[in-house]
Design a protein around this motif. Structure first.
Motif, short mmCIF file in Angstrom:
data_model
loop_
_atom_site.label_atom_id
_atom_site.label_comp_id
_atom_site.label_asym_id
_atom_site.label_seq_id
_atom_site.Cartn_x
_atom_site.Cartn_y
_atom_site.Cartn_z
N ALA A 167 28.24 -78.51 32.13
CA ALA A 167 28.45 -79.91 31.77
C ALA A 167 29.49 -80.57 32.67
CB ALA A 167 28.88 -80.01 30.31
N PHE A 168 30.30 -79.73 33.33
CA PHE A 168 31.34 -80.26 34.21
C PHE A 168 31.10 -79.89 35.67
CE2 PHE A 168 33.28 -79.90 30.01
CZ PHE A 168 33.72 -81.21 29.84
N GLY A 169 29.85 -79.57 36.00
CA GLY A 169 29.48 -79.37 37.39
C GLY A 169 29.62 -77.95 37.91
N PHE A 170 29.99 -77.01 37.07
CA PHE A 170 30.06 -75.61 37.50
C PHE A 170 28.67 -74.97 37.33
CE2 PHE A 170 34.31 -76.74 36.09
CZ PHE A 170 35.12 -76.23 37.09
N ASP A 171 28.47 -73.81 37.96
CA ASP A 171 27.20 -73.11 37.77
C ASP A 171 27.45 -71.62 37.60
OD1 ASP A 171 27.41 -71.91 40.36
OD2 ASP A 171 26.53 -73.70 41.27
N GLU A 172 26.37 -70.86 37.43
CA GLU A 172 26.51 -69.44 37.13
C GLU A 172 27.19 -68.65 38.24
OE1 GLU A 172 22.44 -70.12 38.92
OE2 GLU A 172 23.67 -71.04 37.35
N THR A 173 27.14 -69.16 39.48
CA THR A 173 27.79 -68.45 40.59
C THR A 173 29.31 -68.50 40.48
OG1 THR A 173 27.87 -70.38 42.06
CG2 THR A 173 25.86 -69.04 42.10
N GLU A 174 29.81 -69.39 39.63
CA GLU A 174 31.25 -69.56 39.49
C GLU A 174 31.81 -68.88 38.24
OE1 GLU A 174 31.73 -73.68 41.99
OE2 GLU A 174 30.70 -73.71 40.06
N LEU A 175 30.98 -68.09 37.56
CA LEU A 175 31.49 -67.25 36.49
C LEU A 175 32.33 -66.13 37.13
CD1 LEU A 175 28.31 -66.93 34.26
CD2 LEU A 175 30.38 -68.24 33.75
N PRO A 176 33.43 -65.74 36.50
CA PRO A 176 34.28 -64.71 37.12
C PRO A 176 33.57 -63.37 37.17
CG PRO A 176 34.98 -65.13 34.88
CD PRO A 176 33.95 -66.18 35.20
N GLU A 177 33.84 -62.64 38.24
CA GLU A 177 33.27 -61.30 38.36
C GLU A 177 34.03 -60.35 37.45
OE1 GLU A 177 33.99 -60.82 42.47
OE2 GLU A 177 32.79 -62.57 42.99
N ASN A 178 33.63 -59.11 37.47
CA ASN A 178 34.26 -58.11 36.61
C ASN A 178 35.60 -57.69 37.24
OD1 ASN A 178 34.64 -56.28 34.54
ND2 ASN A 178 33.48 -54.66 35.56
N ILE A 179 36.57 -58.59 37.15
CA ILE A 179 37.89 -58.34 37.72
C ILE A 179 38.94 -58.83 36.73
CG2 ILE A 179 38.02 -60.55 38.92
CD1 ILE A 179 39.37 -59.02 41.27
N THR A 180 40.09 -58.17 36.69
CA THR A 180 41.11 -58.51 35.71
C THR A 180 42.26 -59.27 36.35
OG1 THR A 180 42.39 -56.48 36.05
CG2 THR A 180 40.57 -56.38 34.46
#
Length: 288
Positions: free
Chosen positions: A269-282
């Motif tokens: 809804a704010f212009g982000f997409d699935e490629t910008e979900l964080p990877e498995n990193i802490t």
């Protein structure tokens, strides 16, 4: 076992036990989460940089405020009091106790981690560059400013882009610090600077909400080639380092939210997409 060695081992054991007792006492004294629950209000700071955080019809919104609203609700805190500030004033406000949380798309960096406690990351974004229409200076990377003395780039005060430009080797005289994204956009439109260094979602949002008639996104754009850049771009909430119980509760609620099916819809809804979900990193890995 020699007497001296036994004494050294005993001393180390006593020291370790004392440290554990001291930490336990600190944990018991930490009322950060309980205090907010009793007050039923949490103070959250933000800076205007859409789509991370901004005002719309008088309401605070954006990806981070909307996530914060859901987390606060999950924590049983009914009311949020918002404080708007310049980006570089947010960490001092947190340290001074004027706010409890920063919700501004703050990138996790080693330097900032020395001053605040970050939640686990909620998004990971790339860098971008806003230029005049037609890209008359032919800019396709931040590195271009390091090799051309006639190029000036605007950055938001306190933002990670300033650090990136300096690491690349852009001279101070070519880095123009502005208070917010709107001022930077105007500087590019007017020709005061040749480009505005920003995260890709911010520039996409500018184009989405107000067609870029006199400016455009530099394309293609080469991401910075720096050893530390692989850890740059992970954004999170920031909490005081002493507020460990609040941080723990926030991370639990945030993790549950991110597992929900509509979390991606909240971001898109704010212009982000699935490629910008964080990877498995802490956050711990990003802060090292």
């Amino acid at each position: 076992m020699p007497k001296r060695k036994r004494m050294m081992m005993t001393g180390a054991l006593i020291f370790a036990m004392a440290a554990l007792i001291a930490w336990g006492a600190f944990e018991r004294r930490d009322q950060s989460f309980a205090r907010l629950q009793r007050a039923n209000v949490i103070h959250i700071g933000y800076a205007v940089e859409a789509p991370f955080a901004f005002l719309e019809a008088g309401d605070v919104t954006g990806a981070f405020p909307e996530i914060a609203k859901r987390v606060a609700n999950a924590l049983g805190i009914a009311r949020i009091e918002w404080m708007q500030a310049d980006f570089d004033a947010l960490i001092p406000a947190l340290e001074a106790g004027r706010i409890d949380v920063i919700a501004a798309g703050l990138f996790i960096t080693q330097e900032r981690a020395q001053r605040v406690a970050f939640s686990e990351p909620v998004i990971r974004v790339q860098q971008s560059l806003l230029v005049q229409k037609g890209n008359p200076r032919g800019l396709h990377s931040y590195q271009a400013a390091a090799t051309r003395a006639d190029v000036s780039i605007a950055v938001i005060a306190g933002a990670v882009e300033e650090t990136i430009l300096r690491q690349i080797g852009v001279p101070d005289a070519q880095i123009i610090v502005v208070p917010d994204a709107l001022t930077g956009h105007v500087a590019v439109k007017s020709g005061m600077v040749d480009g505005l260094a920003l995260s890709a979602p911010t520039i996409r949002w500018m184009a989405l909400r107000s067609p870029l008639t006199s400016t455009e996104v530099a394309a293609p754009f080469e991401q910075p080639d720096l050893p530390f850049f692989k850890k740059i771009g992970y954004a999170a909430f920031a909490i005081r380092q002493t507020d460990r119980r609040l941080l723990s509760a926030w991370n639990r609620a945030q993790s549950d939210l991110m597992k929900e099916g509509d979390y991606l819809a909240l971001l898109t809804a704010f212009g982000f997409d699935e490629t910008e979900l964080p990877e498995n990193i802490t956050t711990k890995e990003l802060s090292m």
